[in-house]
Enzyme design. Structure first.
Site, PDB file in Angstrom:
ATOM      1  N   ASP A 510       1.172  -1.022  -0.109  1.00 45.09           N
ATOM      2  CA  ASP A 510       0.068   0.006  -0.125  1.00 45.09           C
ATOM      3  C   ASP A 510       1.206   1.498  -0.124  1.00 45.09           C
ATOM      4  O   ASP A 510       2.021   1.022  -0.102  1.00 45.09           O
ATOM      5  CB  ASP A 510      -1.065  -0.124   0.688  1.00 45.09           C
ATOM      6  CG  ASP A 510      -0.067   0.141   2.437  1.00 45.09           C
ATOM      7  OD1 ASP A 510       0.559   0.576   2.925  1.00 45.09           O
ATOM      8  OD2 ASP A 510      -1.340   0.654   3.325  1.00 45.09           O
ATOM      9  N   ILE A 511       0.156   2.287  -0.433  1.00 40.67           N
ATOM     10  CA  ILE A 511       0.806   3.797  -0.648  1.00 40.67           C
ATOM     11  C   ILE A 511       0.957   4.527   1.003  1.00 40.67           C
ATOM     12  O   ILE A 511       0.538   4.139   2.043  1.00 40.67           O
ATOM     13  CB  ILE A 511       0.175   4.652  -0.720  1.00 40.67           C
ATOM     14  CG1 ILE A 511      -0.273   3.958  -2.859  1.00 40.67           C
ATOM     15  CG2 ILE A 511       1.058   5.659  -1.642  1.00 40.67           C
ATOM     16  CD1 ILE A 511      -1.001   4.805  -3.513  1.00 40.67           C
ATOM     17  N   GLU A 553      -6.242   1.691  -0.065  1.00 40.24           N
ATOM     18  CA  GLU A 553      -4.596   2.519  -1.243  1.00 40.24           C
ATOM     19  C   GLU A 553      -3.672   0.774  -0.541  1.00 40.24           C
ATOM     20  O   GLU A 553      -2.219   0.935  -0.805  1.00 40.24           O
ATOM     21  CB  GLU A 553      -3.592   3.651  -0.611  1.00 40.24           C
ATOM     22  CG  GLU A 553      -3.160   3.141   0.409  1.00 40.24           C
ATOM     23  CD  GLU A 553      -4.508   3.733   2.079  1.00 40.24           C
ATOM     24  OE1 GLU A 553      -3.968   4.187   3.381  1.00 40.24           O
ATOM     25  OE2 GLU A 553      -5.485   4.288   1.785  1.00 40.24           O
TER      26      GLU A 553
END
Length: 647
Positions: A510-511, A553
């Site tokens: 994920d970001i 995300e």
């Protein structure tokens, strides 16, 4: 007694005369004082010619209005007219409408009819831009014509007649519009008016022909209008005519001419780079061109660029039409989900009033198709066909054709007088035959449209089920697999790998600090960051592998027949490609990183598994990848961690 009465009477008359004189002097003194204390209108208008910024004009005129004395209604009306024009230029249409209305109220009781005519026409234009409803803007134009006929200003009368012709462009009142234009043409011929007035007449004539599906004549007269505005060096009006010419060339399937018109629009747009609303119309027409040529990908790109530029124009009608045509392009491109979303925006738009009934019915059909309501979609599709068929049948009725041909002769005669040529009777008869042939072709076109629409419907019904299945499996933002489909496919792939004694790797990422991106740049940039991260990541995994969005995300890569070393290498490449170069979105540069966790189910671990419980085994494997990812985050982010416990 009689003499005394006569003496008293004479004295009374003398006193009255004295008082009358005193009153007259007082009135003259008051008038002089008012004039002395009020600003000079001619000087104000000179000052306005030196102010280029609309907002500054508004401030200046407002200040001068406060100095105008109550007794000078004409001057106040003139200033209000200038104020409204500046407000319109500054895109304050509601305020411009109010200022024009105040000016009209003053001018109705003051002897300045020419300015009143101009105010009526200007206010009608504001209403036209806001509503595109002829029932609302035409009363002002009809009043303007009535008033202009009583004046000696022939330029003003021609302007009023040409504008009012737009109010009579339907099949049942087409002849009235042409009568207005014929009267305007007679005046132009008699008084040898300037090219811009002739251009106005040709433009209105072309518009009436266009609205009645007589596109060959419409293109000819739009070209005449363009030529006359070119003589007047009015580049903005030239650009507007090219906008109309592109539309007519598309209707006539004259693609080379349409392309030439677009190139001329592009050149004018460069010359008038300070005119902010030109890019919208250029991209809008470019989109129409590609849509007409069935180049749907290019059409989508052009319409989306027009949509991005739409904030710079006040033409709500075309902004809404752009959405409708974008929905059609997306539908033909088989992006049903996006087509449905765009169709919904079109149907809820403020500019829906005034759109063609055909376009509205087509977009409604797209919307209901995207919702899975095929029967309602089919009803709207047939409604669109019926509307178009009825419109064309009205347009080619005998009375309309006769009126159009008669006016065509009159316009051609006058244009040839300008070119110092004589018109041949045989040529007129030939033109009449050509027009009749055109009418026959239009009638055939109705049946072709019906047949083509039915063919499209059959194709749509064949592919719609596949599209909706795809939509149910796809994440709307990124276009990759959604959470449900990712887990379903993951379980299948894990079971296949187990059966063939192959390893299967999962990479979850994920970001990092995604909330900061949303907080700093907004959710729109955040969405673009998510889509961009997916786009880069897809280049580093095989097409047979799966990448899915399983959270806001958060993403999961499923890599069959990939061992631990290969999975770690792939994860490191994904980390590096995201971190090495910032992303650019609409002028905003955003740099971010990702944290990744890797979990691998090896061939040796399958011996302890129940063959029939792949769903639980896959969920356990996802959990391990998730734990590894959070270990990467806890150790500083922007790194890859492997779940080390044996599976």
């Amino acid at each position: 007694m009689f003499n005394l009465a006569a003496i008293i009477t004479r004295q009374f008359v003398r006193y009255c005369a004295v008082f009358k004189g005193i009153a007259l002097l007082a009135y003259l003194y008051g008038s002089i004082s008012i004039a002395a204390n009020s600003p000079d209108l001619s000087l104000i208008e000179q000052d306005l010619t030196r102010i280029d910024v609309p907002a500054q004009k508004i401030d200046y005129i407002t200040q001068q209005l406060s100095l105008i004395s109550h007794g000078l209604a004409e001057d106040k009306a003139q200033l209000l007219f200038h104020l409204a024009a500046a407000q319109q230029q500054n895109k304050q249409l509601d305020k411009a409408f109010d200022s024009y209305s105040q000016a009209i109220d003053l001018l109705l009781v003051t002897p300045k009819p020419s300015l009143l005519v101009k105010a009526y026409l200007a206010r009608s234009l504001i209403v036209s831009l806001q509503t595109n409803d002829y029932k609302q803007y035409c009363p002002d134009r009809i009043n303007a014509v009535k008033l202009a006929r009583k004046q000696s200003d022939q330029d003003l009368l021609v302007h009023a007649l040409a504008q009012t012709a737009y109010c009579f462009n339907q099949a049942d009142n087409f002849d009235i519009g042409l009568l207005h234009l014929s009267e305007a043409l007679d005046i132009a011929k008699k008084y040898q008016l300037a090219p811009d007035k002739l251009a106005m007449i040709f433009n209105a004539t072309a518009a009436v022909y266009r609205d009645n599906h007589l596109h060959r004549q419409a293109e000819e007269y739009f070209q005449q209008a363009f030529n006359h505005w070119q003589q007047a060096d009015d580049k903005k009006s030239m650009f507007n005519m090219l906008h109309n010419l592109v539309g007519e060339a598309i209707m006539l399937t004259k693609w080379k001419r349409a392309d030439d018109y677009l190139k001329q629009m592009s050149a004018l747009m460069v010359q008038m780079k300070n005119n902010k609303d030109l890019p919208f119309f250029y991209y809008f027409n470019q989109g129409r061109y590609h849509l007409g040529r069935q180049e749907y990908s290019s059409a989508i790109q052009s319409f989306e660029m027009a949509n991005d530029a739409s904030t710079e124009t006040e033409e709500a009608l075309f902004v809404t039409e752009n959405l409708g045509l974008l929905a059609l392009s997306l539908f033909h491109y088989q992006d049903i989900a996006s087509a449905g979303q765009t169709a919904e925006r079109f149907l809820n738009s403020d500019g829906l009033n005034g759109q063609s009934a055909t376009l509205i019915e087509q977009v409604r059909a797209i919307y209901y198709s995207s919702e899975g309501d095929y029967f309602t979609a089919l009803e709207y599709l047939f409604s669109a066909i019926a509307v178009e068929k009825n419109h064309i049948e009205q347009a080619v009725s005998n009375d309309v054709v006769l009126a159009s041909l008669n006016h065509n002769v009159k316009m051609t005669q006058y244009e040839n007088q300008l070119l110092e040529k004589e018109l041949s009777i045989n040529q007129l008869n030939l033109n009449s035959q050509i027009d009749k042939q055109r009418i026959t072709k239009l009638s055939m076109f109705i049946f072709i449209v019906i047949a083509a629409s039915l063919a499209v419907l059959v194709i749509f019904l064949i592919y719609s089920r596949r599209q909706f299945i795809r939509r149910a499996q796809t994440d709307f933002l990124t276009g990759i697999a959604n959470r449900r489909f990712t887990f379903q496919e993951g379980q299948k792939r894990l079971q296949q790998c187990q059966e063939h004694h192959q390893s299967l790797a999962l990479i979850m990422f994920d970001i990092d600090h995604f909330k900061k991106i949303n907080d700093q740049f907004g959710h729109d940039i955040g969405d673009k960051a998510i889509a961009a991260a997916v786009g880069r990541s897809q280049s580093y995994i095989k097409q047979t592998d799966i990448i899915g969005r399983i959270g806001g995300e958060e993403f999961l890569c499923i890599l069959p027949n990939v061992d631990t070393n290969e999975a770690m290498q792939i994860a490191e490449r994904l980390r590096n490609v995201i971190a090495e170069q910032p992303f650019k979105f609409s002028g905003v540069t955003v740099g971010f990183t990702i944290s990744l966790g890797v979990a691998v189910a090896s061939n040796s671990s399958y011996s302890n598994w129940d063959h029939d419980s792949s769903e639980q085994h896959f969920a356990d494997l996802v959990k391990k990848a998730d734990l590894a990812m959070y270990q990467a985050k806890n150790q500083g982010r922007n790194q890859v961690q492997l779940y080390l416990e044996s599976v």
